[in-house]
Design an enzyme around this catalytic site. Structure first.
Site, short mmCIF file in Angstrom:
data_model
loop_
_atom_site.label_atom_id
_atom_site.label_comp_id
_atom_site.label_asym_id
_atom_site.label_seq_id
_atom_site.Cartn_x
_atom_site.Cartn_y
_atom_site.Cartn_z
N ASN A 6 -42.15 62.71 5.72
CA ASN A 6 -41.73 63.01 4.35
C ASN A 6 -42.76 62.44 3.37
O ASN A 6 -43.02 61.23 3.40
CB ASN A 6 -40.34 62.38 4.13
N HIS A 9 -42.78 60.14 -1.13
CA HIS A 9 -43.13 58.80 -1.66
C HIS A 9 -44.54 58.76 -2.24
O HIS A 9 -44.84 57.94 -3.10
CB HIS A 9 -42.93 57.74 -0.57
N ARG A 17 -47.42 56.82 -12.58
CA ARG A 17 -48.48 56.71 -13.59
C ARG A 17 -48.70 58.04 -14.32
O ARG A 17 -49.61 58.16 -15.12
CB ARG A 17 -49.79 56.28 -12.93
N HIS A 42 -38.70 66.88 -0.56
CA HIS A 42 -37.44 67.13 -1.25
C HIS A 42 -37.75 67.57 -2.68
O HIS A 42 -38.29 66.77 -3.47
CB HIS A 42 -36.63 65.82 -1.24
N ARG A 44 -36.36 67.98 -5.95
CA ARG A 44 -35.14 67.59 -6.66
C ARG A 44 -35.00 68.38 -7.96
O ARG A 44 -36.00 68.80 -8.55
CB ARG A 44 -35.19 66.10 -7.01
N ARG A 48 -38.41 64.63 -9.88
CA ARG A 48 -38.89 63.26 -10.12
C ARG A 48 -40.08 62.88 -9.24
O ARG A 48 -40.80 61.96 -9.55
CB ARG A 48 -37.76 62.24 -9.94
N GLU A 68 -36.23 69.87 1.74
CA GLU A 68 -34.90 69.33 1.46
C GLU A 68 -34.50 69.77 0.06
O GLU A 68 -35.32 69.71 -0.86
CB GLU A 68 -34.92 67.81 1.53
N THR A 98 -32.26 57.20 -3.75
CA THR A 98 -32.59 58.10 -2.65
C THR A 98 -31.29 58.75 -2.20
O THR A 98 -30.22 58.37 -2.68
CB THR A 98 -33.28 57.34 -1.50
N THR A 99 -31.38 59.72 -1.27
CA THR A 99 -30.16 60.41 -0.83
C THR A 99 -29.21 59.40 -0.19
O THR A 99 -29.54 58.81 0.84
CB THR A 99 -30.52 61.52 0.18
N GLU A 146 -28.84 67.42 10.48
CA GLU A 146 -29.66 66.20 10.49
C GLU A 146 -28.70 65.04 10.31
O GLU A 146 -27.96 64.97 9.32
CB GLU A 146 -30.71 66.21 9.37
N HIS A 182 -33.62 59.07 7.86
CA HIS A 182 -33.32 58.18 6.73
C HIS A 182 -33.34 56.72 7.17
O HIS A 182 -32.56 56.31 8.02
CB HIS A 182 -31.98 58.47 6.04
N GLY A 183 -34.29 56.00 6.60
CA GLY A 183 -34.37 54.55 6.84
C GLY A 183 -34.92 54.18 8.21
O GLY A 183 -34.89 53.01 8.59
N GLY A 204 -40.11 58.88 6.26
CA GLY A 204 -41.01 58.82 5.11
C GLY A 204 -41.39 57.41 4.71
O GLY A 204 -42.51 56.96 4.92
N PHE A 205 -40.44 56.71 4.15
CA PHE A 205 -40.72 55.43 3.46
C PHE A 205 -41.47 54.43 4.33
O PHE A 205 -42.47 53.86 3.91
CB PHE A 205 -39.39 54.84 2.96
#
Ligand code: PXP
Length: 228
Positions: A6, A9, A17, A42, A44, A48, A68, A98-99, A146, A182-183, A204-205
């Site tokens: 993902n 990020h 910035r 994703h 959104r 964002r 997503e 986040t989701t 998922e 996720h996570g 992702g993160f």
């Protein structure tokens, strides 16, 4: 097991910035070079992080794209135009960081699922490891789910991983195909890998955070060199 990376990020960093960089598409190319089997992003409602142009450019990369999105008319229109390989339907709240949780599946989603699948786009429903939601996903006719691993990633422990295992088992029995995400990070991934039947992990993160730390020394060295 496939790895979908993902790149939201990277776009979040750009938007912090309001610059033109870092570019999530360039990041996606690096992910592919590193062995990612596909890219996840994703789009959104509030744009964002990932924006419409990013999505278009990501689609042009020679890799699988999992988009997503919330099940809104606007997003459905965009997805039908872009034609990602997969759409993962997620719940979306404007103010969440986040989701936060899985979808609460209702028959309202059926129209969106049908329209996407009719156009050859696989649909995956992002749900908590909850047996009722797994059953409902099959009733709605989605081919994939998922499983939301966020709760497991925060609390760890046997109980949370067992819930995921049970949900995966049930989903397999009723013919669903299964992704998870996720996570997930380098420390908590082990028990997830032991669950048979998960086809793809979307991460992702933790990867982007790791990239900062494996890259920061070289980045400083290059600037040091430029100053010299
Ligand atoms: N899967 C879904 C459906 C998500 O919404 C997210 C977060 O954007 C992820 C996977 C990846 O989560 P993380 O960034 O915590 O690895």
């Amino acid at each position: 097991m496939r790895l979908g990376v993902n790149v939201d990020h990277i776009a979040t960093l750009r938007q912090a910035r309001l610059e033109a960089f870092p570019d999530p598409v360039e990041a996606a190319k690096e992910c592919i070079a590193g062995g990612a089997d596909g890219i996840v992003c994703h789009l959104r409602e509030d744009r964002r992080h990932i924006n419409d142009r990013d999505l278009k450019r990501l689609r042009q990369l020679p890799t699988r794209l999992d988009m997503e999105m919330a099940a809104t008319d606007e997003m459905l229109k965009i997805a039908l135009k872009i034609k990602p390989d997969m759409v993962t339907l997620v719940p979306e709240k404007r103010r969440e960081v986040t989701t936060e949780g899985g979808l609460h599946l209702t028959s309202k989603l059926k129209k969106t699922i049908d329209k996407l699948q009719d156009k050859g786009i696989d649909v995956s429903l992002f749900i908590d490891p909850d047996l009722k939601q797994v059953e409902e996903a099959a009733v709605l006719g989605a081919r994939f789910i998922e499983i939301h691993t966020g709760r497991y990633s925060r609390r760890l422990g046997d109980r949370e991983i067992r819930k995921i295992g049970t949900a995966v088992q049930k989903a397999r029995l009723i013919g669903l195909r299964i992704n998870a995400g996720h996570g997930i990070d380098y420390n908590n991934i082990g028990p997830i890998l032991k669950i048979p039947g998960i086809e793809e992990l979307n991460i992702g993160f933790s990867i982007i955070v790791r990239a900062v730390f494996v890259g920061i020394r070289q980045a400083v060295e290059e600037m040091r060199e430029a100053i010299r």
